[in-house]
Motif scaffolding. Structure first.
Motif, short mmCIF file in Angstrom:
data_model
loop_
_atom_site.label_atom_id
_atom_site.label_comp_id
_atom_site.label_asym_id
_atom_site.label_seq_id
_atom_site.Cartn_x
_atom_site.Cartn_y
_atom_site.Cartn_z
N LEU B 174 0.84 -1.20 0.00
CA LEU B 174 0.00 0.00 0.00
C LEU B 174 0.88 1.25 0.00
O LEU B 174 2.08 1.19 0.19
CB LEU B 174 -0.91 -0.01 1.23
CG LEU B 174 -1.77 -1.27 1.39
CD1 LEU B 174 -2.69 -1.13 2.61
CD2 LEU B 174 -2.60 -1.53 0.13
N ALA B 175 0.22 2.39 -0.18
CA ALA B 175 0.97 3.64 -0.33
C ALA B 175 1.87 3.92 0.86
O ALA B 175 2.95 4.48 0.71
CB ALA B 175 0.00 4.81 -0.53
N GLY B 202 -2.39 0.33 -4.78
CA GLY B 202 -1.19 -0.30 -4.25
C GLY B 202 -0.34 -0.84 -5.38
O GLY B 202 -0.76 -0.83 -6.53
N VAL B 203 0.87 -1.26 -5.02
CA VAL B 203 1.73 -1.91 -6.01
C VAL B 203 1.57 -3.40 -5.84
O VAL B 203 1.95 -3.96 -4.80
CB VAL B 203 3.20 -1.51 -5.82
CG1 VAL B 203 4.06 -2.24 -6.85
CG2 VAL B 203 3.37 -0.01 -5.95
N SER B 436 -19.92 -0.31 -8.68
CA SER B 436 -18.52 -0.63 -8.40
C SER B 436 -17.69 0.64 -8.25
O SER B 436 -16.74 0.69 -7.48
CB SER B 436 -17.91 -1.47 -9.54
OG SER B 436 -18.46 -2.75 -9.54
N TRP B 437 -18.00 1.62 -9.04
CA TRP B 437 -17.16 2.81 -9.13
C TRP B 437 -16.94 3.47 -7.78
O TRP B 437 -15.82 3.73 -7.38
CB TRP B 437 -17.78 3.78 -10.13
CG TRP B 437 -17.09 5.13 -10.20
CD1 TRP B 437 -17.65 6.34 -9.96
CD2 TRP B 437 -15.73 5.39 -10.56
NE1 TRP B 437 -16.74 7.33 -10.13
CE2 TRP B 437 -15.53 6.78 -10.50
CE3 TRP B 437 -14.66 4.57 -10.92
CZ2 TRP B 437 -14.33 7.39 -10.77
CZ3 TRP B 437 -13.45 5.17 -11.19
CH2 TRP B 437 -13.28 6.57 -11.12
N GLN B 438 -18.05 3.68 -7.03
CA GLN B 438 -17.89 4.37 -5.75
C GLN B 438 -17.08 3.53 -4.78
O GLN B 438 -16.20 4.02 -4.08
CB GLN B 438 -19.27 4.71 -5.16
CG GLN B 438 -19.21 5.68 -3.98
CD GLN B 438 -18.38 6.94 -4.31
OE1 GLN B 438 -18.60 7.60 -5.33
NE2 GLN B 438 -17.39 7.27 -3.46
N ARG B 439 -17.35 2.22 -4.79
CA ARG B 439 -16.62 1.35 -3.86
C ARG B 439 -15.14 1.37 -4.19
O ARG B 439 -14.28 1.39 -3.31
CB ARG B 439 -17.19 -0.07 -3.96
CG ARG B 439 -16.59 -1.01 -2.94
CD ARG B 439 -17.26 -2.38 -2.96
NE ARG B 439 -16.53 -3.32 -2.12
CZ ARG B 439 -16.71 -4.63 -2.15
NH1 ARG B 439 -17.60 -5.15 -2.99
NH2 ARG B 439 -16.01 -5.41 -1.37
N LEU B 440 -14.86 1.39 -5.49
CA LEU B 440 -13.47 1.40 -5.94
C LEU B 440 -12.77 2.68 -5.46
O LEU B 440 -11.64 2.65 -4.96
CB LEU B 440 -13.45 1.33 -7.47
CG LEU B 440 -12.19 0.87 -8.17
CD1 LEU B 440 -11.68 -0.45 -7.58
CD2 LEU B 440 -12.47 0.70 -9.65
N LEU B 441 -13.49 3.81 -5.58
CA LEU B 441 -12.90 5.08 -5.13
C LEU B 441 -12.62 5.04 -3.63
O LEU B 441 -11.59 5.50 -3.17
CB LEU B 441 -13.85 6.25 -5.45
CG LEU B 441 -13.95 6.66 -6.92
CD1 LEU B 441 -14.85 7.90 -7.04
CD2 LEU B 441 -12.59 6.94 -7.52
N ARG B 444 -9.55 2.87 -2.99
CA ARG B 444 -8.34 3.59 -3.38
C ARG B 444 -7.99 4.64 -2.34
O ARG B 444 -6.83 4.81 -1.96
CB ARG B 444 -8.54 4.29 -4.72
CG ARG B 444 -8.39 3.38 -5.91
CD ARG B 444 -8.45 4.19 -7.19
NE ARG B 444 -8.58 3.33 -8.35
CZ ARG B 444 -8.82 3.78 -9.57
NH1 ARG B 444 -9.00 5.07 -9.77
NH2 ARG B 444 -8.89 2.96 -10.59
N ALA B 445 -9.03 5.36 -1.88
CA ALA B 445 -8.77 6.43 -0.91
C ALA B 445 -8.21 5.86 0.38
O ALA B 445 -7.32 6.45 1.00
CB ALA B 445 -10.05 7.19 -0.64
N ALA B 446 -8.69 4.69 0.76
CA ALA B 446 -8.20 4.08 2.00
C ALA B 446 -6.76 3.59 1.83
O ALA B 446 -5.94 3.72 2.74
CB ALA B 446 -9.12 2.93 2.41
#
Lengths: 1184, 463
Positions: B174-175, B202-203, B436-441, B444-446
């Protein structure tokens, strides 16, 4: 990893069980059969009836169920020793219809075996090979061995046996895939012989032969397969073999190996006996041609010295291996060694690597270490005994040189030393000593050095690299073509961009390229365009990171083993590595096998890494703290195994400090061994570490004394500091006095002026009255050091005039000092001689003094024209016997001075050259180098070789012209300038104000005579004559003929026509003395007098010629020839007279006449056989 | 080409020097120019640094170092999908995963475990040895991770669905540098995102996914001169809509350039080609293909072959190449759509596109996958992919050619986009169903609260 102890069952072989590693008793054969039957059925319920069938066959007992129950209950107790009775149904569970085994899948070896063989199928070849190897290691014999032939076992045993056969085939197939075709042929032949009806084995064998470029063999194998199958089964080969045959005939490319590679895992013995040709030695044609030529010439008795240098990984070691291979092929003995950072503290470590094999056989050892070589014996002794007579370097080097000669006399020798930048200093000195004496030996020395790094022994290394006889090889980076070849060998034909990336990312460095290709091969990377980026990614890493990358992808046992080997260094062998890695030996053996297959380790004489960089990578990957603990553990493990103190100490040096008395003892013992080998620097390292342990109390003083004493040989200032600490810590006055003398003797050479003097004075004052002899010794040092440092006389000649009293060592030291004072005053020759003789009596000073005071006393006798006898020979023999380095150097220096004064110019030059070499090899500089330069300058001037003298003066200008040596240099320089006709410069030289110690006695400081000559040449004759008269007057008071004669001759020459009386007196005084050259000069001076009658002059001049020729004094010869010419005399005989014979030549011919051979003569005279041969040849050539 | 100015290292990037065992290249370093080049040479970026970590721990070090000097991080595998990132890397560390080459196939469990640097060609070959097949994309040189995270259309897609749905575990950093192994049991959000969510969370250092028991297939190509495009593509459209799920095919207009990586009989020709893989024996496959063979192709290479060999079925360049690609998803392919396609890409259209291909979707691709993921099906029955090379007229001309085609097909297009094959300007949101889009965002934010990672579609990031 399981932490709970668990049950493990073995059925591959005899049935056995362990719990937490301990072997369990499973009871009798029938009881064990119950367990075996349960294992066979794995996790299925086995009915009581079936179990009964297994146990009793068709003859069951009356109550089989009850008996079975008893067996099961016993088994449960045994298999779960830690469980209480109620819980004991865990492993063997009771079910309604029978029993079932409840074990984890990894609890039974057969199950693990089966799973491993299955899983290998999906793995990359390198992983698959590891997995199969692991699986096969589980196989300990026929499954369920004790029940072989019983019907209930048969099916399962057959199944497992078949699986075993398949696993062995797959293993070899995988090795074929990895490109090991050549290596597996033998194993495949064995497999075929075992079961010639398995067609798969024939297929693999054929394929291996084909890939090993043995196409005919491949077809023959197919023929054998066909015959065997026809004979045994009456069938034809199956489709696989038939297809293979067709493909071989068509030379189908699909048969080619995917990734051939060089195999490194040959058995150790084979490698050391005959190194295999490194097939990836590419781009090295020029270097190999050179090596081949030199090895070839060795057989013709031609000696050679090759120096291979270049950056890490460029392929120096490869060239050395090649040199060894060429040598072995040519019946040449190979001695090899490798320097390593870890072993730098081992005194003569590299030398021992070179010779250990040769001297390990007791019979050979006695022959090889006989005669002059015998002093090298301590080098090869594990523990230094009390009888280790030698404590020094010079004699040992000479002994090692003779060991080399003795070996080379048996058959030609190649000496290969790799990584000499990490060799211990003692071994480097041996090499430096050897290469200067190679002439006439059948020895080829090949050394490799890594460039671009700082080394502690830069001066010695430079001395080696710049030797005039050296051939330097500098392997260049690999070409792109060579990179393509290596890619093809490891991975198969590479696409152009792939090869280019490999070459570019590694800059053509062979090591980096090889490691990159290994990493790529490990991962099964194909050399195609799509993997170019993989090359970039992996190839961007440094060698160290590449190795750690590969290692991290291996199992933990392998990593642990690699680290253990890295820590242990030379001490790494299987049991030690296993002990250090804390793993069972079997697993470590497997791990080492993996490492060697992966080109990380190589098994030569012992386990080593394929390259020091690889070792560094693994070693440095260990966190520092862990590294120290590893060394600590290594020290313990080696101690337990009975390793020598030295071997253990290598690790203690790097282990954490704990204040342990035992550690201090070990380090001291190791230092003692090092000292006995003459490896002072190694001893210093060990004792310094002992001091840091830390150590306290009386032990501390002892360590300080030992450290300080040995340090004085390599690092004077530290030696003085430590000895001073010890001096402060000691109580016993006599012990302190002896130590104080050591300190003062060292301070003369390393401390600022005045320090030695005031220390000696203070130490003398501290002494209780009863220690009068010690006091005399300290006063002697106080006075001599004060003089040597040019202090004002009232600062060192303090207190009442000292009296020599008693016959102790201190009294003799004082006598030497006082005799020197009398010499300098130049008034009481008889008194000076008496004191000096007393000082040298019984050679007592030779034993207690390093070469300060007995040199002084000997010099007094020399300048007083007293007889010294064979003193210098005795002194040199003693220096050789005790290895006293400074003493040996001093003898050569001052004997050279004595020879010079006697007009034996060649001998003098030889002695001084020996001294210069000793200075260079041991890195001694400072006070002795000015004396040596001054004497050499004088000898060259007298030889008439003004060119050599001038260049010698040039290099002497780089020395500090201070003290007595500075004064001697100044006088020698003035003499040369006079001979060059530069009177004005000579005068400047002599009149420049300096504060050299003033010496009243012209016998020891003849500046007046020199200045007089300069003044005369500048037309200031009156001043010149006055000075010369003053000198003659002073020398008449001193009374030594060899000093007065030349001074009178000089005066006579200055006075011209009025000087003939002086000249006649000079000649008279000198005839019959040992100063032959001065006698010749006096004859010449008189013979040249214009007014002398022809009849008197010519015989004088002819006598001059004869004497000067014996001395080799070219200038005097020239002058005599010209004087004779002026008188119309022929000097044709000058060309016919035999060349002068030096004392060396005389001694060589004398000894040869007694029937000694070249080696014996050389040993006796401390010469090389080459020199002896040269002397004999020139003597023969000169004979009519 | 997206030009970027002055390739000067921001001094901060120096903190990365020496990391990854030396495998970090900064501007001015000898290997920098080579290291920064992705497979798709159309992207010519000058990142602040290029790093090649080999372990998750090294990834972690790089992320922390980059964050410490306010540099972004752009993870990249082979760089097939590099163009969308071009122009955004000046203040970013290009983190290339090529050194993470781990590759294990478990024949018993029918799974593969691959490092982020593994290529499909290697996986296919290894799995093929034990008679298994992976849901791999068409080119063997494509990286497994990149193409799996965004979806993954394979030759078995209609039978087994998207490759992303086959993922069983993902390992990533993760970041903030923490390492996570996400499975259905632990950190399942991240696994959900990995199944088609693209990147930005993440990588990814390793993936584990299912393999399928396919060992032999019936595969090959049929080809006609492109004068038959209208007839063949129309017939293909009808056939594709009703073909069994055992077949997955691609039809395309191919203007083969005269380039050495193409077979001689194709080089320089203009063709219409149908490639297909049928998971069936010869007889069954022959029945499936009969309607197409009835169109009397000039070339017919269909034969029974190992599943591993289909990795090379399509004629894709293996060496790094500069290409432009864009795509559009269609609900269906009626005759009029074929007309529009041929008019903009076929004979006489003036298009210079290398190829325009129609990928047959449907089957398992149109049903929700059994395992939940950000992308669990494909919206549409045909994916039209335009691919162009710069043949002298410039990238703007290529882009225009492609736009002609996609614009002409708009009447049949769905709302969605397949981001793995979309160009830089596509609104990222169209890549996923709205749910899916909102969950994905959120995920990512987390995982990357401070926006360390450059999303493959940064243009859409602000939205």
């Amino acid at each position: 990893m399981d932490h709970e102890p668990t049950v493990r069952l073995r059925v591959l072989g005899e049935l056995a069980a362990t719990f937490g590693g301990a072997v369990l008793d499973l009871g009798g054969r029938r009881q064990r059969a119950v367990l075996a039957a349960l294992v066979i059925m794995r996790d299925q319920v086995v009915s009581a009836e079936r179990l009964a069938g297994c146990v009793w066959g068709d003859r069951p007992p009356a109550n089989p169920a009850g008996a079975l129950q008893a067996y099961v209950s016993h088994l449960r107790r045994r298999l779960q020793p830690e469980a209480v009775a109620r819980q004991r149904d865990g492993v063997i569970a009771s079910e309604a219809t029978g029993y079932v085994l409840r074990l984890a899948p990894d609890s039974v070896d057969a199950w693990c075996f089966e799973r491993a063989v299955d899983s290998a199928a999906g793995l990359a070849p390198a992983d698959a090979l590891r997995t199969l190897d692991d699986a096969l290691r589980l196989w300990r014999g026929p499954p369920y061995a004790e029940y072989v032939g019983e019907p209930w076992v048969e099916a399962e045993a057959l199944r497992l046996t078949e699986l075993h056969a398949v696993a062995r085939e797959r293993r070899l197939e995988t090795r074929l895939e990895l490109g090991d075709a050549g290596v597996v042929i033998g194993e495949l032949e064995a497999l075929v012989a075992e079961d010639p009806l398995r067609e798969e084995r024939w297929r693999l064998l054929t394929l291996a032969l084909y890939r090993a470029q043995r196409q005919a063999g491949a077809l023959a194998a197919l023929r054998r397969a066909r015959e065997t199958l026809a004979e045994e089964l009456g069938v034809d080969p199956g489709p696989a073999l038939r297809a293979l045959e067709a493909e071989i005939l068509a030379q189908s490319p699909s048969l080619d190996a995917p990734a051939p590679r060089v195999s490194m895992d040959l058995p150790a013995r084979e490698v050391s006996q005959a190194p295999v040709p490194p097939t990836d030695l590419v781009d090295r044609a020029r270097e190999i041609t050179e090596l081949r030529r030199m090895v070839g010439e060795l057989a013709n008795g031609r000696t050679g010295f090759v120096f291979v240098e270049g950056p890490a990984g460029i392929g120096k070691s490869r060239l050395l291996v090649e040199a060894m291979r060429l040598a072995t092929a040519g019946e040449v003995r190979v001695l090899s060694a490798r320097g390593s950072q870890l072993e730098r503290s081992f005194g003569f470590g590299a030398v021992r690597q070179l010779f250990e094999a040769a001297v390990s056989d007791p019979a050979a050892r006695d022959t090889l270490l006989a005669g002059a070589a015998s002093v090298a014996k301590p080098v090869f002794e594990e523990m230094a005994g009390d009888d280790a007579v030698s404590n020094g370097s010079f004699a040992v080097l000479h002994g090692l040189y003779w060991l080399t000669v003795n070996l080379a006399n048996q058959r030609p020798v190649v000496i290969c030393v790799d990584d000499i930048q990490w060799c211990d200093s003692a071994s480097l000195r041996y090499l430096a000593y050897l290469v200067k004496r190679l002439e006439g030996l059948q020895v080829l020395v090949v050394l490799a050095m890594r460039t671009g790094e700082q080394h502690p022994d830069d001066a010695l290394l430079a001395d080696l690299a710049l030797d005039p006889s050296v051939t330097v090889l500098q392997p260049a980076p690999l070409s792109p073509d060579a990179a393509a070849t290596l890619v093809r060998e490891r991975l198969g034909e590479g696409a152009d961009p792939f090869v280019a990336a490999c070459h570019r990312m590694t800059s053509g460095n062979p090591l980096l390229l090889r490691q990159l290709l290994r990493a790529l091969a490990d991962e099964g990377v194909r050399p195609d365009v799509s993997h170019v980026d993989t090359v970039r990614a992996v190839g961007s890493r440094a060698v160290s990171a590449l190795v750690t990358l590969r290692l991290r992808r291996m199992p933990p046992t392998v990593t642990a083993a690699a680290r253990a080997v890295a820590v242990l260094g030379e001490a790494a062998d299987l049991p030690t590595v296993a002990a250090l890695a804390q793993q069972p030996e079997e697993e470590v053996a497997a791990a080492l096998d993996v490492l060697s297959r992966s080109e990380i380790l190589t098994v030569e004489r012992h386990l080593t890494f394929v390259h020091p960089l690889v070792r560094d990578a693994i070693y440095n990957d260990l966190p520092a703290g862990e590294r120290a603990l590893h060394h600590d553990r290594a020290a313990q493990v080696l101690s337990r195994q009975g390793a020598t103190a030295e071997q253990v100490a290598v690790h203690l040096l790097r282990a954490p400090r704990r204040g342990s008395a035992a550690t201090v003892e070990l380090l001291r013992a190791a230092a003692d061994t090092a000292i006995s080998r003459g490896a002072s620097d190694a001893a210093v390292g060990l004792l310094r570490r002992a001091l840091e342990e830390p150590v306290s109390g009386p032990d501390r003083a002892r360590v300080l004394v030992e450290l300080g004493r040995v340090e004085t040989q390599v690092d004077g200032p530290s030696g003085v500091a430590h000895l001073r600490d010890a001096y402060d810590a000691l109580d016993e006055p006599h012990e302190r006095a002896l130590l104080a003398m050591d300190i003062a003797r060292t301070q003369v050479f390393v401390s600022p002026p005045g320090v030695a003097t005031s220390f000696a004075r203070a130490a003398a004052t501290d002494l209780p009255d009863r220690l009068d002899d010690d006091r005399q010794g300290l006063i002697a040092l106080q006075r001599i050091t004060g003089y040597m440092h040019g202090l004002p006389a009232d600062s060192y000649r303090t207190g009442p005039a000292p009296e020599v009293s008693g016959e102790g060592d201190g009294a003799r030291m004082l006598a030497a000092t006082l005799s020197y004072e009398l010499l300098r005053e130049g008034q009481d020759r008889a008194g000076a001689v008496r004191l000096a003789r007393f000082a040298l009596e019984g050679d007592r000073l030779l034993a207690v003094d390093t070469g300060l005071l007995w040199i002084v006393a000997a010099n007094v006798l020399l300048l007083a024209d007293d007889e010294l006898g064979d003193f210098w020979d005795r002194a040199l023999a003693r220096a050789h016997a005790t290895g006293g380095l400074f003493a040996a150097l001093s003898v050569n220096l001052w004997r050279g001075f004595a020879q010079w004064r006697r007009g034996r110019l060649e001998d003098a030059l030889q002695s001084l050259t020996d001294a210069a070499e000793q200075q260079r090899v041991w890195g001694i500089s400072g006070v002795t180098s000015t004396y040596a330069a001054a004497f050499t300058l004088g000898v060259l001037t007298d030889l008439g070789d003004l060119e050599a003298a001038a260049s010698s003066l040039d290099s002497a200008r780089g020395l500090p012209w201070v003290g007595e040596g500075g004064r001697l240099l100044r006088e020698a320089a003035a003499r040369l300038l006079l001979e060059q006709g530069r009177a004005s410069d000579a005068l400047d030289e002599l009149t420049t104000p300096v504060d050299y110690p003033q010496v009243a006695n012209p016998a020891w400081s003849p500046w007046r005579g020199l200045m007089a000559r300069a003044l005369a040449a500048l037309g200031r004759t009156d001043e010149a004559v006055a000075l010369a008269r003053e000198e003659v007057a002073l020398l008449r008071r001193w009374g030594a003929p060899t000093a007065l004669g030349p001074s009178l001759r000089s005066l006579g020459q200055l006075r011209g026509s009025e000087g003939s009386a002086d000249l006649r007196e000079a000649l008279e005084i000198l005839s019959g003395t040992c100063a032959a050259l001065e006698e010749a000069r006096a004859q010449l001076a008189l013979g040249r007098s214009a007014h002398l009658p022809h009849g008197e002059a010519v015989p004088l001049l002819r006598a001059t010629l004869a004497t000067a020729r014996a001395c080799g004094a070219l200038q005097v010869i020239r002058d005599a020839v010209s004087a004779l010419g002026q008188r119309g005399e022929s000097t044709a005989e000058v060309d016919d007279v035999p060349a002068r014979i030096t004392s060396r030549q005389r001694r060589v011919t004398d000894l040869t006449a007694t029937g000694m051979d070249v080696n014996e003569v050389a040993q006796r005279l401390f010469l090389t056989p080459g020199t002896v041969r040269a002397v004999l040849e020139s003597a023969q050539g000169a004979a009519p | 080409m997206v030009p970027e100015s002055a390739p000067l290292a921001p001094s901060g990037a120096e903190v990365l020097r020496g990391l990854c065992g030396g495998a970090v290249h900064l501007p001015g370093d000898p290997a920098y120019d080579e290291a920064r080049l992705p497979w798709n040479l159309q992207a010519d970026s000058h990142p602040a640094a290029v790093a090649y970590p080999a372990f998750a721990s090294e990834v972690s070090t790089v992320l922390r170092a980059a964050a410490s000097v306010d540099l972004n991080v752009a993870p990249q595998g082979t760089g097939h999908g590099a163009p969308p990132l071009a122009g955004h890397l000046r203040d970013a560390v290009l983190l290339r995963t090529s050194a993470m080459t781990e590759l294990r196939v478990d024949a018993t469990r029918r799974t593969a475990r691959v490092g982020a640097g593994a290529l499909w060609g290697d996986v296919v070959e290894r799995a093929g040895r034990v008679q298994l097949a992976a849901l791999h994309t068409s080119s063997p040189g494509v990286g497994v991770v990149g193409s799996s995270l965004g979806g993954g259309l394979s030759w078995y897609a209609r039978q087994y669905g998207l490759q992303c749905s086959a993922i069983t575990a993902v390992e990533l950093v993760l970041a903030d540098g923490t390492f996570v192994r996400a499975t259905d049991q632990a950190d399942s959000d991240l696994l959900w995102a990995a199944r088609g969510g693209g990147g930005g969370f993440g990588v990814v250092t390793a993936l584990e996914f299912d393999l399928f028991p396919v060992s032999t297939v019936y595969a090959g190509k049929l080809a006609w001169d492109w004068t038959h495009a209208q007839r063949v593509l129309t017939a293909w459209g009808v056939w594709a809509a009703s073909a069994p799920e055992t077949v997955t095919s691609v039809a395309r207009l191919f203007q083969a350039p005269d380039l050495p990586w193409l077979p001689a009989d194709v080089r320089g020709r203009k063709l219409v080609i149908v490639d297909a893989v049928v998971v069936a024996d010869r007889d069954a496959a022959t029945r499936v293909l009969a309607p197409l063979r009835a169109l009397r192709p000039e070339v017919d290479t269909f034969h029974e072959c190992s599943a591993a060999s289909v990795a090379d079925l399509q004629l894709d360049p293996t060496a790094p190449t500069a290409v432009y690609a864009n795509s559009v998803l269609l609900d269906d392919l009626p005759e009029r759509a074929v007309d529009a396609l041929v008019a903009t890409a076929g004979q006489g259209s003036g298009s210079d596109l290398l190829f325009v291909e129609l990928r047959q979707l449907g089957g398992a691709l149109s049903r929700p996958a059994p395992r939940a993921g950000a992308l669990d099906r494909m919206d549409g029955s045909v994916l039209v992919l335009c691919v162009g090379l710069n043949q002298g007229a410039g990238w703007a001309a290529v882009r225009e050619d492609a736009n002609h085609v996609t614009d002409a097909l708009q009447p049949w297009a769905t709302e969605s986009a397949y981001l793995l094959m979309a160009d830089a300007d596509v609104d990222e949101q169209r890549g996923w169903p709205a749910s899916s889009w909102q969950r994905l965002l959120d995920i990512r934010a987390a995982a990357d609260p401070h926006g360390l990672f450059l999303s493959p579609h940064p243009a859409a990031k602000e939205s």
